[in-house]
Enzyme design. Structure first.
Site, short mmCIF file in Angstrom:
data_model
loop_
_atom_site.label_atom_id
_atom_site.label_comp_id
_atom_site.label_asym_id
_atom_site.label_seq_id
_atom_site.Cartn_x
_atom_site.Cartn_y
_atom_site.Cartn_z
N TYR A 178 -47.12 -42.46 28.36
CA TYR A 178 -46.40 -42.21 27.12
C TYR A 178 -44.91 -41.96 27.40
CZ TYR A 178 -44.98 -40.19 22.73
OH TYR A 178 -44.33 -39.96 21.55
N TRP A 182 -40.56 -42.77 25.76
CA TRP A 182 -39.63 -43.61 24.99
C TRP A 182 -38.90 -44.63 25.84
CZ3 TRP A 182 -36.76 -43.06 20.07
CH2 TRP A 182 -37.59 -42.55 19.07
P1 PGD Z 1 -38.04 -38.99 27.37
O1 PGD Z 1 -37.14 -37.92 27.87
O2 PGD Z 1 -37.51 -39.92 26.33
O3 PGD Z 1 -39.29 -38.19 26.78
O4 PGD Z 1 -41.26 -37.55 25.44
P2 PGD Z 1 -40.74 -38.72 26.40
O5 PGD Z 1 -41.59 -38.71 27.62
O6 PGD Z 1 -40.62 -39.99 25.65
O7 PGD Z 1 -38.64 -39.78 28.59
C1 PGD Z 1 -38.36 -41.11 28.84
C2 PGD Z 1 -38.18 -41.31 30.33
O8 PGD Z 1 -38.01 -42.69 30.55
C3 PGD Z 1 -36.95 -40.62 30.90
O9 PGD Z 1 -37.30 -39.86 32.03
C4 PGD Z 1 -36.02 -41.79 31.27
O10 PGD Z 1 -35.21 -41.53 32.39
C5 PGD Z 1 -37.02 -42.88 31.56
N1 PGD Z 1 -36.49 -44.24 31.42
C6 PGD Z 1 -35.52 -44.68 30.60
N2 PGD Z 1 -35.35 -46.02 30.78
C7 PGD Z 1 -36.24 -46.40 31.70
C8 PGD Z 1 -36.57 -47.67 32.27
O11 PGD Z 1 -36.03 -48.70 31.95
N3 PGD Z 1 -37.57 -47.69 33.19
C9 PGD Z 1 -38.24 -46.58 33.56
N4 PGD Z 1 -39.21 -46.71 34.45
N5 PGD Z 1 -37.93 -45.36 33.05
C10 PGD Z 1 -36.97 -45.28 32.11
C11 PGD Z 1 -40.82 -37.41 24.13
C12 PGD Z 1 -41.85 -36.60 23.33
O12 PGD Z 1 -41.71 -35.21 23.62
C13 PGD Z 1 -41.76 -36.83 21.89
S1 PGD Z 1 -41.56 -38.45 21.31
C14 PGD Z 1 -41.92 -35.82 21.00
S2 PGD Z 1 -41.67 -36.10 19.32
C15 PGD Z 1 -42.38 -34.49 21.37
N6 PGD Z 1 -41.54 -33.47 20.84
C16 PGD Z 1 -41.72 -32.20 21.26
C17 PGD Z 1 -41.38 -31.04 20.48
O13 PGD Z 1 -40.90 -31.13 19.35
N7 PGD Z 1 -41.60 -29.83 21.03
C18 PGD Z 1 -42.15 -29.67 22.23
N8 PGD Z 1 -42.33 -28.44 22.72
N9 PGD Z 1 -42.47 -30.74 22.99
C19 PGD Z 1 -42.29 -31.99 22.55
N10 PGD Z 1 -42.65 -33.05 23.35
C20 PGD Z 1 -42.65 -34.41 22.87
#
Ligand code: PGD
Length: 778
Positions: free
Chosen positions: A123, A125
């Site tokens: 999972y 983004w």
């Molecule tokens: P990101 O930080 O976007 O968080 O959780 P999510 O895991 O999506 O992580 C994306 C990762 O992908 C980053 O580490 C980035 O460096 C990496 N990345 C970017 N581009 C690339 C690429 O091209 N290749 C590879 N291999 N990696 C890449 C988000 C999630 O957190 C979401 S959507 C929600 S809504 C939730 N919200 C909450 C909340 O409100 N409160 C709490 N306590 N916790 C939450 N967690 C959830």
């Protein structure tokens, strides 16, 4: 329509060697000059998002992963459970060695246990481009080269509502994307009652791309026309100043009781729309028996609601009268359902909108999650966009996404989900690309234990996230600026040719290239690549859009023309209210896709599950996570304003907002004073699950009894040898609870928990989260 929504679009500035690109937080053009990255926001964007300011400092930051790395314990002793994950050393290896070892391990697990022992939910983004979307790439690879994987369903964003809403109202996409738009609000709405608000920090982001940030302008236009905004939230800035909102605070997670009090007032004063309820809804009479107290002896009147939610009973009644008979719009943010019993406010808000008789009218009714993300409340594109096929998954098993620690810790254990009793798989290998569970998952100390049970954890990322630090095999991925792609979202008309702006960092490679070479080692290169280079894939993925444009008799530029031009504006559907409007116009001819074809105030299907934590109609359910002497404050762990989730937390825009290197936690002056905390102090937030540091911001924008620490500061434990290390940086997920919303959806409940806060007076530990493992302090 407003200037902000309609002003002339000067487009992308591609002069002086700037190249087109896009991100989840906006379209821009960029140029490298030596080591310096310059960025120009898209000229047509009325309200560009400052998060793009994280790119320049992040591109060549030491937090980037420079080459493949393998955890020493795994390299020397081989795969197997190991509680040294997250504290072991890493050994740099060549790409060939890393891929040989990984291919061997995938084969070993596949041969000995089958693909059902691989969890590939992965999972996250990742980045905006539709081809190099890491989650799509890893799923495609596991399907084609490994026979499949155990997947995850639903999202951390909307675990409860995605499961519930299609059963009681309409398709999720129709509710969020073709129902009530910002254009309708600007033109039609009399009053918006927003539970959890519509904070711009959230609507500034979209998965894929967003060219125009229109929300601020739409709220300003509505306000100028006379629309009233009422915000129900513990945080005043959950609506922007432009909305001029009246701010009402209720005890967190008690909105359902307040909504019941409003509906009770409407019904007892004859202000509800009985004709609407009769014509369009199912099960109102069953619900009404609960509302009036016929079933349990307790009328859910405003006095009852007031005792639970803390809002004055007279104010609840006055609000009900203010809503009745007007073009009223009820909004519920994702955050309300990211909590214990999160299904209930989502369902109850729909019932409130139904009682007002406004569902299906322009600018009225129910706009679930409007403002949660930039592609909600906008017109849908009228041509398809690029989509990478993920192949066929040979494994049917899955988990609701937020049950990952439960699964890894309890193989073979049963749990309830959507009326079924399911069993957790026995997972040996986890493959993660494009997500950061040490950011997104709750109760991180429990997650660490869960990951210690694995044979192997593989992570592709562009930087040393805590997830990468807990992995056995770490493969460096390129950042979006270092490759070509197509940026697109189904509700944004601007398709963007994402040109490569910079060379890859160190030995980083595209996820696609990594998977292609791995697939080769597993005898599946051609099946995985289909013989295409990345540029040929982009041409291939562009083709359905070009064909659809041509079929509609519209200009249909070739891929080469699109690429040279840098962008393409595609046609959009009319703002017609979609499925829900059609249902209102003719419920017999256009039934809803619910079991009854109607709006389900009561769901016979959900009632038949027999799960007490989500019965057949919305109810008030008392919470188990309530303030105690040991944890007297509510913690609101919401989305951050200065980065997307945890992405590029080391970038300039995110770093500037920190104080003494820590994430900022906001609290009310009353709560700060009673603890001897002053603005700017470093504080320790703690409860039975964990502890973290943060910097205090004392402000009356936060209701008393609340502390607000957004998510996304990278987990930075001191004393990682301890069972419960202190995160010195401010990751709230060391404090949140790892429990599902209910047996129905098992969604994430990370938004809300309870904590205590104290001033931190010991020596301040340094932030190490952005130093590569093994690097000297700095
Ligand atoms: P990101 O930080 O976007 O968080 O959780 P999510 O895991 O999506 O992580 C994306 C990762 O992908 C980053 O580490 C980035 O460096 C990496 N990345 C970017 N581009 C690339 C690429 O091209 N290749 C590879 N291999 N990696 C890449 C988000 C999630 O957190 C979401 S959507 C929600 S809504 C939730 N919200 C909450 C909340 O409100 N409160 C709490 N306590 N916790 C939450 N967690 C959830």
């Amino acid at each position: 329509m407003t200037d902000a929504l309609d002003r002339p679009d000067p487009g992308l500035d591609l002069s002086d060697g700037f190249k087109p690109h896009t991100s989840h937080w906006g379209v821009f053009s960029a140029r490298m000059q030596g080591d310096r990255l310059d960025i120009r926001p898209y000229g047509g964007d009325p309200d560009p998002n400052g998060i793009a300011g994280n790119f320049p400092g992040a591109l060549r930051h030491r937090a980037r992963i420079a080459q493949p790395m393998i955890r020493r314990g795994w390299l020397e002793r081989g795969p197997g459970p190991d509680d040294r994950r997250g504290r072991d050393e890493f050994v740099p290896v060549s790409w060939d060695k890393a891929l040989d070892l990984l291919a061997g391990e995938l084969k070993r697990v596949g041969d000995s246990r089958g693909p059902g022992a691989i969890f590939g939910g992965s999972y996250g983004w990742s980045s905006a481009g539709r081809f190099h979307h890491a989650q799509s790439q890893v799923h495609r690879f596991l399907n084609i080269a490994c026979g499949g994987y155990v997947k995850s369903v639903n999202s951390y964003s909307a675990g409860a509502s995605t499961m519930l809403l299609p059963q009681i109202l309409a398709n999720y996409e129709d509710i969020t994307k073709r129902n009530v738009t910002w254009e309708q609000i600007a033109a039609e709405t009399d009053i918006v009652l927003a539970f959890g608000g519509m904070a711009l920090k959230n609507s500034m982001i979209a998965g894929g791309s967003v060219s125009k940030h229109v929300e601020r302008g739409a709220m300003a236009a509505a306000k100028a026309r006379g629309c009233e905004f009422v915000l129900v939230s513990p945080l005043r800035d959950d609506l922007p100043e432009e909305a001029g909102a009246e701010w009402l605070t209720v005890t967190p997670a008690t909105d359902t009781a307040m909504m019941l009090g409003i509906v009770h007032t409407l019904v007892s004063e004859g202000l509800h729309d009985q004709a609407f309820l009769d014509r369009y809804t199912e099960g109102w009479s069953l619900f009404a028996r609960y509302l009036t107290g016929e079933t349990d002896g307790q009328p859910k009147d405003a006095d009852w609601a007031s005792a639970i939610c803390g809002m004055d009973a007279g104010a609840i009644r006055a609000l009900a009268r203010r809503l009745a008979g007007r073009r009223a719009l009820i909004v519920v943010s994702h955050s309300l359902q990211r909590a214990e019993h999160g299904e209930q406010p989502v369902w109850m808000a729909m019932v409130l909108a139904a009682a007002l008789g406004q569902i299906g009218l322009p600018g009225g009714g129910y706009a679930y999650s409007l403002g949660a993300i930039a592609y909600y409340g906008r017109r849908a594109n009228a041509v398809p966009g690029p989509t990478l096929s993920q192949g066929r998954n040979g494994v049917s098993d899955y988990i609701p996404v937020a049950r990952i620690s439960d699964m890894l810790l309890n193989p073979g254990k049963t749990y309830r989900y959507n009326g079924e009793t399911r069993t957790y798989a026995d997972i040996r290998l986890v493959y993660w690309a494009g997500g950061n569970p040490f950011h997104h998952h709750q109760d991180i100390n429990r997650l660490r234990k869960a990951f210690s049970k694995l044979d192997t954890l593989v992570v592709h990322d562009l930087a040393w996230t805590a997830t990468a630090r807990h992995a056995d095999i770490v493969l460096p991925a390129t950042m979006t600026l270092e490759r070509e792609d197509i940026g697109y979202s189904g509700n944004d008309p601007l398709m963007v040719a994402m040109h490569k702006v910079a060379e890859p960092y160190g030995l980083a490679r595209d996820d696609f290239a990594i998977f292609a070479d791995l697939a080769e080692r597993l005898g599946a290169r051609d099946a995985f690549t289909e013989g295409r280079t990345p540029r040929q894939w982009l041409e291939h993925l562009y083709e359905p859009t070009r064909e659809a444009l041509a079929a509609q008799g519209l200009p249909a530029p070739s891929f080469e023309e699109f690429w040279q031009r840098g962008s393409l504006t595609v046609p959009q559907h009319a703002d017609d209210g979609g499925q829900i409007r059609r249902y209102r116009e003719d419920p017999q001819a256009n039934p809803l896709p619910t079991p009854s074809g109607r709006i389900e105030v009561h769901s016979a299907k959900i009632a038949a599950h027999g799960d007490a934590d989500c019965p057949g109609h919305p109810v008030w359910l008392a919470k188990t996570d309530v303030p105690t002497a040991a944890a007297p404050l509510f913690l609101v762990a919401n989305q951050p304003a200065t980065r997307l989730h945890s992405q590029l937390d080391f970038g300039g825009h995110s770093q500037e907002a920190k104080h003494r290197g820590r994430e900022v936690a906001r609290m009310n002056p009353q709560d700060a004073a009673s603890r001897g905390i002053a603005d700017g102090d470093v504080i320790r937030l703690f409860n039975a699950r964990g502890a973290c540091l943060a910097a205090a911001r004392v402000t009356d924008a936060i209701a008393p009894g609340i502390v607000n620490l957004p998510t996304g500061a990278w987990y930075d434990p001191v004393d990682p040898d301890e069972g419960m290390p202190l995160c010195v940086h401010g990751n709230p997920n060391v404090l949140t609870r790892d429990v599902g919303t209910s047996s129905l959806a098992q969604g994430c409940t990370g938004q809300l928990t309870t904590v205590e806060v104290e001033k931190f007076t010991a020596n301040l530990p340094p932030i190490r989260a952005f130093d590569p493992p093994g690097a000297p302090e700095g």
